[in-house]
Write an enzyme that holds these catalytic residues in place. Structure first.
Site, short mmCIF file in Angstrom:
data_model
loop_
_atom_site.label_atom_id
_atom_site.label_comp_id
_atom_site.label_asym_id
_atom_site.label_seq_id
_atom_site.Cartn_x
_atom_site.Cartn_y
_atom_site.Cartn_z
N HIS A 153 -32.06 22.46 7.37
CA HIS A 153 -32.41 23.77 7.94
C HIS A 153 -33.85 23.74 8.46
O HIS A 153 -34.14 24.28 9.52
CB HIS A 153 -32.26 24.84 6.85
CG HIS A 153 -32.92 24.46 5.56
ND1 HIS A 153 -32.60 23.31 4.89
CD2 HIS A 153 -33.93 25.03 4.85
CE1 HIS A 153 -33.36 23.20 3.81
NE2 HIS A 153 -34.18 24.24 3.77
N GLU A 186 -46.41 38.29 0.31
CA GLU A 186 -45.06 38.16 0.87
C GLU A 186 -44.38 39.51 0.77
O GLU A 186 -44.18 40.01 -0.32
CB GLU A 186 -44.24 37.13 0.09
CG GLU A 186 -44.59 35.72 0.43
CD GLU A 186 -43.45 34.73 0.20
OE1 GLU A 186 -42.27 35.15 0.14
OE2 GLU A 186 -43.75 33.54 0.09
N LYS A 203 -42.34 20.58 1.46
CA LYS A 203 -42.32 21.14 2.81
C LYS A 203 -43.39 20.49 3.67
O LYS A 203 -43.17 20.19 4.85
CB LYS A 203 -42.60 22.65 2.77
CG LYS A 203 -41.49 23.50 2.21
CD LYS A 203 -41.89 24.96 2.34
CE LYS A 203 -40.81 25.90 1.88
NZ LYS A 203 -41.13 27.29 2.19
N LYS A 243 -32.21 13.39 5.00
CA LYS A 243 -32.12 14.85 4.84
C LYS A 243 -32.41 15.55 6.17
O LYS A 243 -31.77 16.53 6.52
CB LYS A 243 -33.11 15.32 3.75
CG LYS A 243 -33.16 16.83 3.59
CD LYS A 243 -34.17 17.29 2.53
CE LYS A 243 -34.28 18.81 2.52
NZ LYS A 243 -35.32 19.31 1.60
N THR A 293 -48.94 26.36 3.14
CA THR A 293 -47.90 26.23 2.13
C THR A 293 -48.47 25.58 0.88
O THR A 293 -49.39 24.75 0.98
CB THR A 293 -46.71 25.39 2.63
OG1 THR A 293 -45.71 25.33 1.60
CG2 THR A 293 -47.11 23.97 3.00
N ASP A 299 -32.63 20.71 -3.90
CA ASP A 299 -32.04 19.52 -3.26
C ASP A 299 -31.00 18.80 -4.12
O ASP A 299 -29.95 18.40 -3.60
CB ASP A 299 -33.14 18.53 -2.83
CG ASP A 299 -33.82 18.95 -1.54
OD1 ASP A 299 -33.24 19.78 -0.80
OD2 ASP A 299 -34.93 18.45 -1.25
N ASP A 323 -40.67 30.03 5.91
CA ASP A 323 -40.04 30.66 4.77
C ASP A 323 -38.59 30.20 4.72
O ASP A 323 -37.93 30.14 5.76
CB ASP A 323 -40.11 32.19 4.93
CG ASP A 323 -40.29 32.82 3.58
OD1 ASP A 323 -41.32 32.55 2.95
OD2 ASP A 323 -39.37 33.53 3.13
P1 IMP Z 1 -40.63 29.75 0.01
O1 IMP Z 1 -40.04 29.51 1.36
O2 IMP Z 1 -41.79 28.86 -0.23
O3 IMP Z 1 -40.81 31.18 -0.30
O4 IMP Z 1 -39.60 29.28 -1.11
C1 IMP Z 1 -38.39 28.81 -0.82
C2 IMP Z 1 -37.79 28.14 -2.03
O5 IMP Z 1 -36.47 27.80 -1.63
C3 IMP Z 1 -38.48 26.83 -2.39
O6 IMP Z 1 -39.44 26.98 -3.39
C4 IMP Z 1 -37.30 26.01 -2.90
O7 IMP Z 1 -37.03 26.31 -4.24
C5 IMP Z 1 -36.15 26.52 -2.04
N1 IMP Z 1 -35.99 25.66 -0.85
C6 IMP Z 1 -36.36 25.92 0.43
N2 IMP Z 1 -36.10 24.88 1.23
C7 IMP Z 1 -35.56 23.94 0.43
C8 IMP Z 1 -35.12 22.62 0.68
O8 IMP Z 1 -35.18 22.07 1.78
N3 IMP Z 1 -34.62 21.98 -0.38
C9 IMP Z 1 -34.54 22.52 -1.62
N4 IMP Z 1 -34.97 23.73 -1.92
C10 IMP Z 1 -35.49 24.44 -0.89
#
Ligand code: IMP
Length: 194
Positions: free
Chosen positions: A181, A42, A13, A176, A8, A154, A76
């Site tokens: 999720h 992706e 994350k 949190k 990542t 967030d 993801d």
């Molecule tokens: P990916 O999973 O990296 O493709 O991107 C998911 C995007 O969703 C992230 O860059 C965040 O903008 C948003 N996102 C995913 N999980 C969270 C979280 O726990 N808090 C806030 N934004 C999230």
């Protein structure tokens, strides 16, 4: 300690996964090759699991090519807004970059239906097999930006199971985690590892 390489580029994350896996005997490290997060393609798909499956297959290929022995994690996630038929969903990262939080609030400004959910799908290669874990957090989109903790959406998302009405942006990482999720997806992985 088992090394767990998390592919990542998202520091938020990475921090959440590190905190989650440390008590389970996994040392989470960012998956880097020559100091860079290896690039993965992706697939354009509405389904997080499909995307996670494609990413873990590419990550395992990188692991073998690098000659390392470790477990591998990908994840993801996205924000699915009811009023927008689930948008931005799998496009959450790029839409946030383009619109910013204020742009999202503007799009939602005339909406009384502020329901939304975060969804996450995590995939882990344990050296022998790939396992998947999924998690959902229901909540709502606030009318203003509240808090400066966490990352991404967030500061505009309030989880419905929290009585205090705070956004994720106003919570510590541990707070949190009670609703998140991602935590649910990682817990599902943990149950399968047990
Ligand atoms: P990916 O999973 O990296 O493709 O991107 C998911 C995007 O969703 C992230 O860059 C965040 O903008 C948003 N996102 C995913 N999980 C969270 C979280 O726990 N808090 C806030 N934004 C999230």
């Amino acid at each position: 300690m088992t090394r767990l390489l998390f592919l990542t580029g998202n520091a938020g994350k990475l921090a959440e996964a590190t905190q989650f896996f440390a008590p389970l005997g996994y040392q989470v490290e960012q998956f880097l090759i020559d100091g860079e997060v290896p690039s993965v393609i992706e697939p354009q798909a509405d389904d997080l699991r499909f995307v996670a499956e494609s990413k873990i297959e590419q990550a395992v290929a990188y692991l073998y090519a690098s000659g390392q022995k470790a477990a591998v994690l990908v994840e993801d996630a996205g924000l699915f807004i009811d009023q927008l038929d689930g948008f931005p969903g799998v496009y959450s990262a790029s839409i946030l970059k383009q619109l910013g939080l204020l742009g999202i609030l503007k799009v939602m400004s005339d909406s009384n239906n502020r329901g939304a959910e975060f969804r996450a799908c995590a995939a882990l290669w344990d050296g022998q097999q790939i396992i998947f874990g999924e998690g959902i957090c229901r909540g709502s989109i606030t009318e203003e930006i509240l808090g400066d903790r966490g990352f991404g959406y967030d500061p505009i998302f309030t989880p419905e199971d929290d009585d205090t009405g705070r956004t994720f942006g106003e919570m510590s990482r541990a707070e949190k985690g009670v609703f998140s999720h991602r935590e649910k997806a990682l817990k599902s992985l943990k149950n399968q590892l047990d």
